[in-house]
Design an enzyme around this catalytic site. Sequence first.
Site, mmCIF file in Angstrom:
data_model
loop_
_atom_site.group_PDB
_atom_site.id
_atom_site.type_symbol
_atom_site.label_atom_id
_atom_site.label_comp_id
_atom_site.label_asym_id
_atom_site.label_seq_id
_atom_site.Cartn_x
_atom_site.Cartn_y
_atom_site.Cartn_z
ATOM 1 N N VAL A 135 97.464 5.901 64.803
ATOM 2 C CA VAL A 135 97.937 6.253 66.145
ATOM 3 C C VAL A 135 97.500 5.190 67.148
ATOM 4 O O VAL A 135 98.320 4.630 67.881
ATOM 5 C CB VAL A 135 97.418 7.640 66.580
ATOM 6 N N ASN B 297 89.849 10.312 64.746
ATOM 7 C CA ASN B 297 90.269 11.212 63.662
ATOM 8 C C ASN B 297 89.798 12.639 63.926
ATOM 9 O O ASN B 297 88.693 12.867 64.441
ATOM 10 C CB ASN B 297 89.686 10.698 62.341
ATOM 11 N N GLU C 124 100.823 12.505 70.333
ATOM 12 C CA GLU C 124 101.755 11.543 69.739
ATOM 13 C C GLU C 124 102.691 12.285 68.789
ATOM 14 O O GLU C 124 102.305 13.257 68.139
ATOM 15 C CB GLU C 124 100.988 10.430 69.018
ATOM 16 N N GLU D 39 105.127 8.284 60.419
ATOM 17 C CA GLU D 39 104.705 7.064 59.739
ATOM 18 C C GLU D 39 105.885 6.474 58.980
ATOM 19 O O GLU D 39 106.659 7.174 58.357
ATOM 20 C CB GLU D 39 103.523 7.360 58.812
ATOM 21 N N LEU E 76 101.087 20.689 67.460
ATOM 22 C CA LEU E 76 100.868 21.527 66.283
ATOM 23 C C LEU E 76 102.148 22.258 65.904
ATOM 24 O O LEU E 76 102.510 22.355 64.723
ATOM 25 C CB LEU E 76 99.750 22.541 66.553
ATOM 26 N N CYS F 248 99.057 14.766 58.953
ATOM 27 C CA CYS F 248 99.344 15.705 60.049
ATOM 28 C C CYS F 248 99.800 17.086 59.609
ATOM 29 O O CYS F 248 99.266 18.093 60.087
ATOM 30 C CB CYS F 248 100.395 15.098 60.974
#
Length: 690
Positions: free
Chosen positions: A51, A149, A220, A224, A280, A335
């Site tokens: 990130v 993290n 964010e 990826e 979330l 995630c």
Amino acid sequence: MALAIAAELALVGPSERPVSPAAMDSTRSPSMAKHPPKAIKKITCLGSGFVGGPTSAVVAFKSSIEVTVVDTNVDKIAAWRSNALPIYEPGLYEIVRAVRDIDPAGQHSKNDGSFQKANNHHPTRPRLFFSTDIDQAIRDADLIFVCVNTPTKTHGIGKGSAADLDFVESATRTIARVATQDTIVVEKSTVPCNTAQSIREILAANAHPGVRFDVLSNPEFLAEGTAVRDLLRPDRIIIGSLPTPSGLRAAASLAEVYGQWVPRERIITMNLWSAELSKLAANAMLAQRISSVNALSAICEVTGANVDEVSHACGLDSRIGPQMLKAGPGFGGSCFQKDIFNIVYLSESLHLYEIADYWRAIIDMNEHQKQRFTKRIISCLYNNLAGKKLAVLGFAFKKNTSDTRESPAITLVTNFLTERARVAIYDPRVPQQQIWRELADNGCDPEMLKRNVSVCSSAYTACEAADAVVIITEWDEFSNKTVTAVTPIAKEDQQIRADPGTIINTASLNTRPKIADLGVWTPTRSGVENTAGFRIPSRKSAGIVIKDPKNGEIKTFNIQQSLLDSGPVQSPLAKSSNFDSLPHQNIGLLLRDPNVVRERTNRSVLGSSAVSPANVPSHVPIDDRLRGIEVTSNPNASGRLDWARIASSMRKPMFVFDGRNILDHGKLEALGFRVEVIGKRGTAAPEPQT
């Protein structure tokens, strides 16, 4: 130079996106307009991971702000300063170099160590820095991104589901201890609801006299593999703040940073708690779609339905859409699972146990899919893996990333080893030590790993004398599917126009290519040229095979590496126009002739060691015109696997377990493979010869 890719990535600059005051008001509360934003000149990012690194690079690239990325990991910072970045994302290297590698004279470093003069696309001084001097970076910052993290707890209350906020708290206390000026603290790490409140309390209790902090939530939403594209053209930017004058001013300040390249209507402000929960919720819903289609894949395998056809039919429903409906061995990454567990823990903490059970079922289905795929492999290999060699192609949790966190490959390889199989692993982007570490952390015995696991430098080595090939990551080079001709593209998708007086911008990263009316391209001794007067120089080769439909003759046309490392190409017909370099994913021919189509070429074509002189001649004769010639992709020229070569080296019978449905199964069956695919019935065993 390669930096030119980054220079063209944004399709439309902020000055070309006029937004009415009414539109701006729709994204901000009326009270925010009463609190002018603070000018942000320096940003510090705490954390240099997936990130922090890409986010900082793009902010530095798209704004005039100096961004310093800090980390306690000396080796990681050293890697960010080098040409071997610690993470892989398409386009990231080019953007980092564009704002990092500038000497005091305002020149950009080239690959050979020399420098070239800065141009309009590049800054004249560095704007991106990497450091281990955390205290100094905090003192200098007007705004701080907290990108540390937040793993799942492995101990105490909430073990296995709650987020471990130790790094967040440590970063917060460091900011409070060091900062000597008013600072905006932006929570970008994925955190549970009300974490911002904890951050505010810690900062207030430990701040120096007279120093004030404003806390924002700016989650964010990066995928990826497409993180650079997601940062350059985000679906939305979420900024959560307190509804106080100071909070609204801080939110406006961050909005001004993003507003330098993001349309204002995509910058959404809300309260802190909504912003925290939105990340979330988004990941939980995306994971839910994957688990749903994976559940359907089990039904398809028994009934004879095709899960790709089913998901395609569902995706055509505008209420559903086609995204995240691809069956596979299960989702991975840092995630999805972590964020669902966060929601589970939050629900249980609020005594919403039925809600917790609902979200936990998504994780259960994901684990079931891995075990189901393992059982299918064991069953097909005659219920015995002992002593057999399995070639595992792909270890990253998805293509176009080097991230292996929660990758299905970890569970599957562990299962194979439990069955006493020998495993050979190949992934084009994941470092060998990272694979060893992931397997060891998953409980694999080190001695067993030494005996039964090998990490190979090529897919051919991994597949040699193998009993089966298991595809876990959908890397393009593994596919043998023929790239189909470009279908007509809607007018609104055409990002380029034929008018020689306009600046030409190309398509976005990792999306389907766009076609432009730019006339017919003609090879010349110096490159290629078209009837609209645009020219592309050619210095290095990358193969595109050309088939003349009239006589079937095959030729190779060179789309050159110089598109990656040269500046804008001037149009001889319009001195004021620029031809921005094409991004590596979308190199191709832009043609007017309706009989001529182009196809997207694979990134591995460009500069790939797999492209041999035999496949790519040094030039195409001047007389060879491209009018009426169909352009097709050559798997060999693009670095794709030669499955016939793999077949010649494997043990019989040969099995391929396509966990991502990226293969043309008919072609493999013609080579003698038995193919098993998630969500489809497998190849029947051949009848015994009499």
